[in-house]
Design a protein around this motif. Structure first.
Motif, PDB file in Angstrom:
ATOM      1  N   PRO A 236      -0.851  -7.482  -0.593  1.00  0.00           N
ATOM      2  CA  PRO A 236      -0.221  -6.364   0.106  1.00  0.00           C
ATOM      3  C   PRO A 236      -1.110  -5.864   1.245  1.00  0.00           C
ATOM      4  O   PRO A 236      -2.328  -6.046   1.207  1.00  0.00           O
ATOM      5  CB  PRO A 236      -0.069  -5.282  -0.964  1.00  0.00           C
ATOM      6  N   VAL A 237      -0.480  -5.228   2.216  1.00  0.00           N
ATOM      7  CA  VAL A 237      -1.231  -4.702   3.364  1.00  0.00           C
ATOM      8  C   VAL A 237      -1.986  -3.441   2.945  1.00  0.00           C
ATOM      9  O   VAL A 237      -1.471  -2.624   2.185  1.00  0.00           O
ATOM     10  CB  VAL A 237      -0.265  -4.354   4.513  1.00  0.00           C
ATOM     11  N   ASP A 238      -3.180  -3.291   3.433  1.00  0.00           N
ATOM     12  CA  ASP A 238      -3.947  -2.052   3.238  1.00  0.00           C
ATOM     13  C   ASP A 238      -3.638  -1.139   4.420  1.00  0.00           C
ATOM     14  O   ASP A 238      -4.076  -1.383   5.538  1.00  0.00           O
ATOM     15  CB  ASP A 238      -5.441  -2.386   3.177  1.00  0.00           C
ATOM     16  N   TRP A 239      -2.831  -0.116   4.160  1.00  0.00           N
ATOM     17  CA  TRP A 239      -2.399   0.771   5.246  1.00  0.00           C
ATOM     18  C   TRP A 239      -3.382   1.914   5.484  1.00  0.00           C
ATOM     19  O   TRP A 239      -3.161   2.759   6.337  1.00  0.00           O
ATOM     20  CB  TRP A 239      -1.014   1.355   4.940  1.00  0.00           C
ATOM     21  N   SER A 240      -4.414   2.017   4.706  1.00  0.00           N
ATOM     22  CA  SER A 240      -5.391   3.093   4.942  1.00  0.00           C
ATOM     23  C   SER A 240      -6.800   2.519   4.907  1.00  0.00           C
ATOM     24  O   SER A 240      -7.589   2.831   4.031  1.00  0.00           O
ATOM     25  CB  SER A 240      -5.257   4.181   3.879  1.00  0.00           C
ATOM     26  N   PRO A 241      -7.058   1.640   5.831  1.00  0.00           N
ATOM     27  CA  PRO A 241      -8.336   0.935   5.763  1.00  0.00           C
ATOM     28  C   PRO A 241      -9.513   1.850   6.063  1.00  0.00           C
ATOM     29  O   PRO A 241      -9.398   2.813   6.815  1.00  0.00           O
ATOM     30  CB  PRO A 241      -8.208  -0.128   6.852  1.00  0.00           C
ATOM     31  N   ALA A 242     -10.625   1.495   5.454  1.00  0.00           N
ATOM     32  CA  ALA A 242     -11.848   2.251   5.731  1.00  0.00           C
ATOM     33  C   ALA A 242     -12.251   2.049   7.186  1.00  0.00           C
ATOM     34  O   ALA A 242     -12.642   2.992   7.877  1.00  0.00           O
ATOM     35  CB  ALA A 242     -12.953   1.790   4.804  1.00  0.00           C
ATOM     36  N   VAL A 243     -12.145   0.824   7.646  1.00  0.00           N
ATOM     37  CA  VAL A 243     -12.447   0.581   9.064  1.00  0.00           C
ATOM     38  C   VAL A 243     -11.187   0.876   9.870  1.00  0.00           C
ATOM     39  O   VAL A 243     -10.076   0.783   9.372  1.00  0.00           O
ATOM     40  CB  VAL A 243     -12.893  -0.873   9.308  1.00  0.00           C
TER      41      VAL A 243
END
Ligand code: NAP
Length: 297
Positions: A236-243
């Motif tokens: 799944p896509v990470d919609w709140s990435p740290a970077v």
């Protein structure tokens, strides 16, 4: 056709040169010889600076494709030099020319940016990127009239080009795609090969005026699904990435930029390959060992 490419060796321009050589055109490159100088050894090169393009003072071409025009004085200088010795002048512009970032459905006649008060024309900053493209389009239109075209694109994806954040690399290496944009964010983009074919087509067919060379609008989530579909079991896509990858404002303040009307470009022959084909080719390109340049967004 005898074709002069200003630039031509980095991200988008090399697709233009590849397409021109594929179609049998007689290509001349003008650049400083700094970026990927090993490319296209068979092609004639004029080595020079846009700020002092004396090497363009002789020669005749049926068409010019200008990929390296950022500063108004530089584009003015080459336009003056080339005016009577070239046929068609196709300028790589940008969707950054539009005054509104929120209005949906803007076509090429939508209002353009004004020049920022007091900004010098000859010092590049991102503040003058859009306004410079506006002025360059305008001066080329004044100089070449019906012999000038301007191509406005935004995100460009494909081999040699930065992908959407880490998307191509993530799919190639079975890691998570990241996006700092909201899933409902509208987005438009174009494959670099389709864009190159379009630039070439406008030049060889001597088509004039501005064109929104962008694909259809979809949401970021729809686009991510299309990309994820090209590999089995994509994470799944990470919609709140740290970077902060692939960042677009969450408040809708840039949504109009990705709801542009592309019908004029389609009518002039812009062909758009499917998202899945673009993603599949990009992933294969990374899996072949190629490393995308750093994404600008
Ligand atoms: N997503 C996008 O990337 C995007 C979106 C919209 C519009 N655009 C527009 O597309 C164009 C850039 O595409 P690109 O970088 O991929 O084009 P490119 O033609 O592949 O690369 C830039 C070329 O310009 C040459 N160049 C750079 N500075 C120069 C100078 N001072 N004098 C002479 N030659 C110079 C470089 O060679 P040397 O370094 O050897 O001189 C290189 O060949 C720009 O006009 C940009 O505004 C890009």
């Amino acid at each position: 056709m005898r074709l002069l490419v200003l630039g031509g060796t980095k991200n988008l321009g090399r697709h233009v040169v590849e397409a021109a050589l594929r179609d049998g055109h007689d290509v001349t490159l003008f650049n400083r010889g700094l970026t990927n100088p090993e490319l296209f050894p068979e092609v004639r090169r004029l080595v020079g600076e846009r700020a002092a393009p004396d090497v363009l003072a002789t020669g005749e071409w049926d068409g010019v494709i200008d990929m390296s025009g950022f500063l108004v004085p530089q584009v003015r200088r080459s336009a003056e030099l080339l005016r009577d010795r070239v046929g068609h002048y196709t300028y790589m512009s940008s969707i950054a020319v539009y005054a509104s970032k929120v209005t949906p459905g803007m076509d090429e006649s939508a209002p353009l940016l004004d020049w920022p008060d007091g900004a010098p024309e000859d010092e590049f900053t991102m503040d003058i990127y859009g306004p410079s493209k506006v002025r360059c389009e305008s001066l080329l239109s004044a100089t070449f009239g019906e012999r000038a075209a301007a191509v406005r694109s935004g995100f460009v994806v494909g081999p040699y080009n930065p992908d959407f954040g880490n998307w191509g690399t993530a799919l190639a290496h079975e890691t998570r795609m990241e996006s700092a944009a909201r899933p409902s964010q509208p987005v438009q983009y174009v494959d670099a090969r389709d864009l190159a074919d379009f630039l070439l087509r406008l030049t060889t067919e001597r088509v004039s005026g501005p064109f929104n060379a962008v694909g259809p609008t979809r949401t970021m989530a729809e686009l991510a699904d299309a990309w994820r579909s090209v590999v089995p079991d994509a994470a799944p896509v990470d919609w709140s990435p740290a970077v902060d990858r692939f960042h677009l404002p969450h408040d809708g303040s840039n949504d109009g930029t990705f709801r542009l009307d592309n019908r004029r470009a389609l009518a002039a022959g812009l062909r758009l390959r499917a998202d899945e084909e673009i993603a599949r080719d990009y992933v294969a390109w990374v899996q072949d060992g190629n490393v995308p340049p750093p994404p600008p967004h």
